[in-house]
Design a protein around this motif. Structure first.
Motif, short mmCIF file in Angstrom:
data_model
loop_
_atom_site.label_atom_id
_atom_site.label_comp_id
_atom_site.label_asym_id
_atom_site.label_seq_id
_atom_site.Cartn_x
_atom_site.Cartn_y
_atom_site.Cartn_z
N VAL A 131 6.54 32.14 32.65
CA VAL A 131 5.35 33.00 32.54
C VAL A 131 4.48 32.55 31.36
O VAL A 131 3.25 32.47 31.47
CB VAL A 131 5.76 34.48 32.40
CG1 VAL A 131 4.53 35.35 32.12
CG2 VAL A 131 6.46 34.98 33.66
N VAL B 134 9.68 39.03 34.16
CA VAL B 134 8.36 38.55 34.58
C VAL B 134 7.28 39.56 34.22
O VAL B 134 6.25 39.24 33.63
CB VAL B 134 8.34 38.24 36.09
CG1 VAL B 134 6.91 38.03 36.59
CG2 VAL B 134 9.18 37.00 36.40
N ALA C 258 4.46 39.03 31.17
CA ALA C 258 3.04 39.01 31.54
C ALA C 258 2.27 40.11 30.82
O ALA C 258 1.15 39.88 30.33
CB ALA C 258 2.90 39.16 33.05
#
Length: 241
Positions: free
Chosen positions: A79, A104, A108
């Protein structure tokens, strides 16, 4: 979505220079470029950075499969690299899938950017019924195993799966219209299957309900890769997909 945005070109090449030549030629015809084990092992994060510098989108096809803590750390690193899609293997189980999905989203959010599309690999397209049963030791039929892993991925918070075109319809019925299906094993009419067992033409795969098509050798091994990519886009468009 434009036809080209549904095409992921697999950069299955041995070094960064070969990958960059293909990105230069194919950027007008590819919605995304796949960096798999061969190129990532040869060039590492530089392969992702090269594609991003050319304005391309990246699918990190590393099929991560390890204990939850290790996989969560790996997806966080991807990421941070800025990949647009990444995958793990559904065979890692629910705890691994959930830990990776959470990592994830959290990474993010910490970077204040959209989370990449996060998917799970099901049954490899190089495997058929005999190999699945006799070599891998899974007694379910191929389609049944694919759907089993697709449901596990959905329940674990993933956005979709990688599956052969032959299982698209069954996944759609089990997981719904919004679930992503990334489809390798796509071969234009008349092309060599290579080591793929469960294949379909690009237009047929999209008719079945594929979200994205991963196409490698029919494009990158062609004498003129750009012409091969254009021909595939034309074939799909003429079929009304």
């Amino acid at each position: 979505m434009h036809v080209k945005d549904k095409i992921i070109v697999a950069l299955d090449v041995p070094d960064l220079a070969a990958g960059e030549r293909l990105v230069d030629q194919l950027s007008p015809y590819a919605g995304m470029f796949k960096v798999g084990l061969e190129l990532y092992t040869a060039a590492g994060p530089a392969a992702v950075r090269m594609i991003k510098e050319h304005g391309g989108r990246v699918f990190a096809d590393l099929k991560l499969h390890d204990i939850p803590h290790t996989v969560a750390g790996a997806v966080r690193a991807l990421v941070r690299l800025g990949v647009d899609m990444l995958n793990v293997h559904a065979a890692g189980g629910k705890a691994m899938l959930q830990a990776a999905a959470a990592a994830v989203r959290e990474e993010a959010a910490a970077l204040n950017r959209p989370a990449p599309v996060f998917i799970a690999v099901t049954v490899l397209t190089s495997l058929d019924r005999e190999a699945l049963h006799c070599e891998v030791g899974i007694e379910r039929e191929v389609e049944e195993q694919v759907v089993h892993w697709a449901l596990l991925a959905r329940e674990s918070g993933l956005d979709g799966v990688v599956a052969s075109p032959r299982e698209i319809r069954a996944i759609r019925e089990a997981c719904g219209p919004e679930f992503g299906i990334v489809t390798p094993g796509v071969r234009p009419a008349g092309s060599d299957r290579g080591d793929q067992r469960r294949v379909m033409t690009p237009a047929a795969a999209l008719r079945e309900g594929a979200s994205y098509l991963v196409i490698g050798r029919p494009i990158i091994a062609a004498p003129d890769p750009a012409a091969a990519a254009r021909a595939i886009i034309t074939e799909i468009a003429e079929m009304g997909q």
